[in-house]
Design an enzyme around this catalytic site. Sequence first.
Site, mmCIF file in Angstrom:
data_model
loop_
_atom_site.group_PDB
_atom_site.id
_atom_site.type_symbol
_atom_site.label_atom_id
_atom_site.label_comp_id
_atom_site.label_asym_id
_atom_site.label_seq_id
_atom_site.Cartn_x
_atom_site.Cartn_y
_atom_site.Cartn_z
ATOM 1 N N GLY A 44 18.916 -5.167 -2.211
ATOM 2 C CA GLY A 44 19.926 -5.201 -3.268
ATOM 3 C C GLY A 44 21.275 -4.608 -2.902
ATOM 4 O O GLY A 44 22.287 -4.931 -3.516
ATOM 5 N N GLU A 99 23.093 2.276 -3.069
ATOM 6 C CA GLU A 99 22.181 1.473 -3.878
ATOM 7 C C GLU A 99 22.931 0.570 -4.849
ATOM 8 O O GLU A 99 24.056 0.888 -5.256
ATOM 9 C CB GLU A 99 21.288 2.416 -4.709
ATOM 10 C CG GLU A 99 19.917 2.603 -4.144
ATOM 11 C CD GLU A 99 19.051 1.350 -4.221
ATOM 12 O OE1 GLU A 99 19.582 0.224 -4.322
ATOM 13 O OE2 GLU A 99 17.829 1.508 -4.184
ATOM 14 N N ASP A 103 17.320 2.989 -11.569
ATOM 15 C CA ASP A 103 16.665 2.720 -12.854
ATOM 16 C C ASP A 103 15.699 3.876 -13.141
ATOM 17 O O ASP A 103 16.109 4.908 -13.668
ATOM 18 C CB ASP A 103 15.958 1.361 -12.735
ATOM 19 C CG ASP A 103 15.418 0.864 -14.057
ATOM 20 O OD1 ASP A 103 15.506 1.592 -15.054
ATOM 21 O OD2 ASP A 103 14.888 -0.265 -14.108
ATOM 22 N N LYS A 131 21.312 3.244 -14.663
ATOM 23 C CA LYS A 131 20.688 2.904 -15.948
ATOM 24 C C LYS A 131 19.863 4.102 -16.403
ATOM 25 O O LYS A 131 18.640 4.159 -16.220
ATOM 26 C CB LYS A 131 19.781 1.675 -15.746
ATOM 27 C CG LYS A 131 19.480 0.920 -17.026
ATOM 28 C CD LYS A 131 18.252 0.039 -16.878
ATOM 29 C CE LYS A 131 18.543 -1.312 -16.284
ATOM 30 N NZ LYS A 131 17.337 -2.201 -16.309
ATOM 31 N N VAL A 153 19.537 -7.043 -15.527
ATOM 32 C CA VAL A 153 20.765 -7.597 -14.956
ATOM 33 C C VAL A 153 20.492 -8.252 -13.606
ATOM 34 O O VAL A 153 19.579 -7.845 -12.879
ATOM 35 C CB VAL A 153 21.863 -6.508 -14.813
ATOM 36 C CG1 VAL A 153 22.316 -6.022 -16.172
ATOM 37 C CG2 VAL A 153 21.388 -5.345 -13.966
HETATM 38 C C1 PRP Z 1 15.581 -2.262 -6.888
HETATM 39 C C2 PRP Z 1 16.925 -1.585 -6.641
HETATM 40 C C3 PRP Z 1 16.535 -0.173 -6.352
HETATM 41 C C4 PRP Z 1 15.320 0.032 -7.198
HETATM 42 C C5 PRP Z 1 15.723 0.764 -8.435
HETATM 43 O O1 PRP Z 1 15.035 -2.589 -5.670
HETATM 44 O O2 PRP Z 1 17.616 -2.165 -5.553
HETATM 45 O O3 PRP Z 1 16.192 0.025 -5.000
HETATM 46 O O4 PRP Z 1 14.807 -1.264 -7.556
HETATM 47 O O5 PRP Z 1 14.615 0.979 -9.239
HETATM 48 P P1 PRP Z 1 14.006 2.419 -9.500
HETATM 49 O O6 PRP Z 1 15.146 3.360 -9.789
HETATM 50 O O7 PRP Z 1 13.169 2.155 -10.731
HETATM 51 O O8 PRP Z 1 13.191 2.825 -8.333
HETATM 52 P P2 PRP Z 1 13.754 -3.521 -5.480
HETATM 53 O O9 PRP Z 1 12.562 -2.654 -5.236
HETATM 54 O O10 PRP Z 1 13.672 -4.504 -6.623
HETATM 55 O O11 PRP Z 1 14.086 -4.264 -4.130
HETATM 56 P P3 PRP Z 1 15.361 -5.152 -3.723
HETATM 57 O O12 PRP Z 1 16.515 -4.192 -3.459
HETATM 58 O O13 PRP Z 1 14.911 -5.843 -2.480
HETATM 59 O O14 PRP Z 1 15.653 -6.094 -4.871
#
Ligand code: PRP
Length: 182
Positions: A44, A99, A103, A131, A153
Amino acid sequence: MLDKDIEKTLISQEELRDIIASLGQTITRDYHDKLPILLGLLKGCVPFMSDLLKELDFHLEIAFMNVSSYHGGITSSGDVKIDMDLDTPVKDRHVLITEDIVDSGRTIKAVVELLEYRGAKSVEVVTLMDKPSGRIVDLKPKYVGKTIPKAFVVGYGLDFEEKYRNLPYVGLLKPDVYTNKE
Ligand code: PRP
């Protein structure tokens, strides 16, 4: 083509430019003499990190990690699986984790703890979006682009089933996209 699936823009391209320019100035002021490692968490982080880098006017190194956290269930913040580790030793280095969104905070908290365990001199977080309504662990990113409400989002790195990462802005997906799937 992607626009038609978006209900509402949450952060426009223009606002993204302003947010990133401002973060760039603050981080340049704080890190210009620290030769930090800017550590992107894949996947991400890619669009945000790419644009942020261009606003940082000092020497730095970049590195990437790919981690997945075990969401759901009763897990500790240490429950993070490293799918790809960074290729640079962090001992005695200043690390700035980059990042797209914080979340629950689980992913970042686990990475922060790991880097501290490995002897980093400092570990801070810059996130495009925060968030706080989703927070489960105690974590406060030092640099936040925009605080967003509880909503799903996509765009500018954030995906729905691996798609929409290439949307050039952040938006809310139309509900029928995720309810009327074939
Ligand atoms: C998403 C985002 C953060 C994480 C946030 O990554 O990029 O790394 O989730 O969530 P959290 O605060 O609840 O831990 P994801 O694991 O979906 O992988 P990606 O970056 O490959 O989409």
